[in-house]
Scaffold this motif. Structure first.
Motif, PDB file in Angstrom:
ATOM      1  N   LEU A  27     -10.709   5.883 -32.897  1.00  0.00           N
ATOM      2  CA  LEU A  27     -10.610   6.473 -34.232  1.00  0.00           C
ATOM      3  C   LEU A  27     -12.020   6.490 -34.821  1.00  0.00           C
ATOM      4  N   TRP A  28     -12.451   7.641 -35.309  1.00  0.00           N
ATOM      5  CA  TRP A  28     -13.774   7.723 -35.929  1.00  0.00           C
ATOM      6  C   TRP A  28     -13.812   8.871 -36.919  1.00  0.00           C
ATOM      7  N   HIS A  29     -14.751   8.808 -37.833  1.00  0.00           N
ATOM      8  CA  HIS A  29     -14.989   9.920 -38.743  1.00  0.00           C
ATOM      9  C   HIS A  29     -16.488  10.079 -38.903  1.00  0.00           C
ATOM     10  N   GLY A  41     -13.661  15.104 -41.295  1.00  0.00           N
ATOM     11  CA  GLY A  41     -12.362  14.917 -40.655  1.00  0.00           C
ATOM     12  C   GLY A  41     -12.288  13.569 -39.957  1.00  0.00           C
ATOM     13  N   LEU A  42     -11.076  13.153 -39.695  1.00  0.00           N
ATOM     14  CA  LEU A  42     -10.816  11.916 -38.966  1.00  0.00           C
ATOM     15  C   LEU A  42     -10.430  12.326 -37.557  1.00  0.00           C
ATOM     16  N   HIS A  43     -11.065  11.753 -36.567  1.00  0.00           N
ATOM     17  CA  HIS A  43     -10.837  12.120 -35.172  1.00  0.00           C
ATOM     18  C   HIS A  43     -10.164  10.953 -34.452  1.00  0.00           C
ATOM     19  N   LEU A  44      -9.195  11.281 -33.598  1.00  0.00           N
ATOM     20  CA  LEU A  44      -8.416  10.268 -32.896  1.00  0.00           C
ATOM     21  C   LEU A  44      -8.266  10.643 -31.431  1.00  0.00           C
ATOM     22  N   ILE A  45      -8.235   9.663 -30.574  1.00  0.00           N
ATOM     23  CA  ILE A  45      -7.767   9.836 -29.203  1.00  0.00           C
ATOM     24  C   ILE A  45      -6.462   9.050 -29.129  1.00  0.00           C
ATOM     25  N   LEU A  46      -5.376   9.754 -28.827  1.00  0.00           N
ATOM     26  CA  LEU A  46      -4.046   9.160 -28.763  1.00  0.00           C
ATOM     27  C   LEU A  46      -3.590   9.083 -27.312  1.00  0.00           C
ATOM     28  N   MET A  47      -2.888   8.006 -26.955  1.00  0.00           N
ATOM     29  CA  MET A  47      -2.376   7.843 -25.591  1.00  0.00           C
ATOM     30  C   MET A  47      -0.902   7.455 -25.644  1.00  0.00           C
ATOM     31  N   GLY A  51       0.279   7.194 -20.237  1.00  0.00           N
ATOM     32  CA  GLY A  51      -1.159   7.158 -20.025  1.00  0.00           C
ATOM     33  C   GLY A  51      -1.866   8.477 -20.287  1.00  0.00           C
ATOM     34  N   ASP A  52      -1.126   9.489 -20.741  1.00  0.00           N
ATOM     35  CA  ASP A  52      -1.737  10.778 -21.060  1.00  0.00           C
ATOM     36  C   ASP A  52      -2.356  10.711 -22.448  1.00  0.00           C
ATOM     37  N   THR A  53      -3.472  11.443 -22.620  1.00  0.00           N
ATOM     38  CA  THR A  53      -4.188  11.400 -23.884  1.00  0.00           C
ATOM     39  C   THR A  53      -4.322  12.790 -24.494  1.00  0.00           C
ATOM     40  N   ILE A  54      -4.554  12.796 -25.798  1.00  0.00           N
ATOM     41  CA  ILE A  54      -4.787  14.024 -26.537  1.00  0.00           C
ATOM     42  C   ILE A  54      -5.705  13.683 -27.705  1.00  0.00           C
ATOM     43  N   GLU A  55      -6.568  14.628 -28.072  1.00  0.00           N
ATOM     44  CA  GLU A  55      -7.414  14.427 -29.241  1.00  0.00           C
ATOM     45  C   GLU A  55      -6.713  14.998 -30.454  1.00  0.00           C
ATOM     46  N   ALA A  56      -6.796  14.300 -31.569  1.00  0.00           N
ATOM     47  CA  ALA A  56      -6.189  14.757 -32.820  1.00  0.00           C
ATOM     48  C   ALA A  56      -7.237  14.714 -33.920  1.00  0.00           C
TER      49      ALA A  56
END
Length: 89
Positions: A27-29, A41-47, A51-56
């Motif tokens: 999580l970063w901004h 914006g707030l950026h996230l890597i979700l898993m 084990g699959d990931t997506i950027e939000a």
């Protein structure tokens, strides 16, 4: 009643009305300028559990709420979001 969660691997830019259950891996901004805490914006890597990931990305007036609410390493249910195809350069 619990809603079924869509695995991240099945999400695409045509996905509608879905929810996912995912861990916030990162999580970063980025402030708009070095002297301001106003973020672009707030950026996230979700898993997900597979084990699959997506950027939000969270933008606009919701940034501060989610910045205070979400924590790296915690698992959340995400719904009511839109999916856009990221342009490849």
């Amino acid at each position: 009643m619990e809603h079924p969660h869509t695995p991240i691997r099945f999400i695409n830019d045509e996905s509608k009305s879905i929810s996912i259950r995912a861990r916030v891996n990162m999580l970063w901004h980025v402030p708009m300028d070095p002297y301001s805490m106003i973020s672009d914006g707030l950026h996230l890597i979700l898993m997900d559990h597979m084990g699959d990931t997506i950027e939000a990305t969270v933008k606009g007036p919701h940034v501060q709420f989610f910045l205070r609410t979400l924590h790296e390493g915690s698992v959340y249910e995400f719904s009511s979001f839109s999916v856009v195809k990221y342009p490849v350069t």
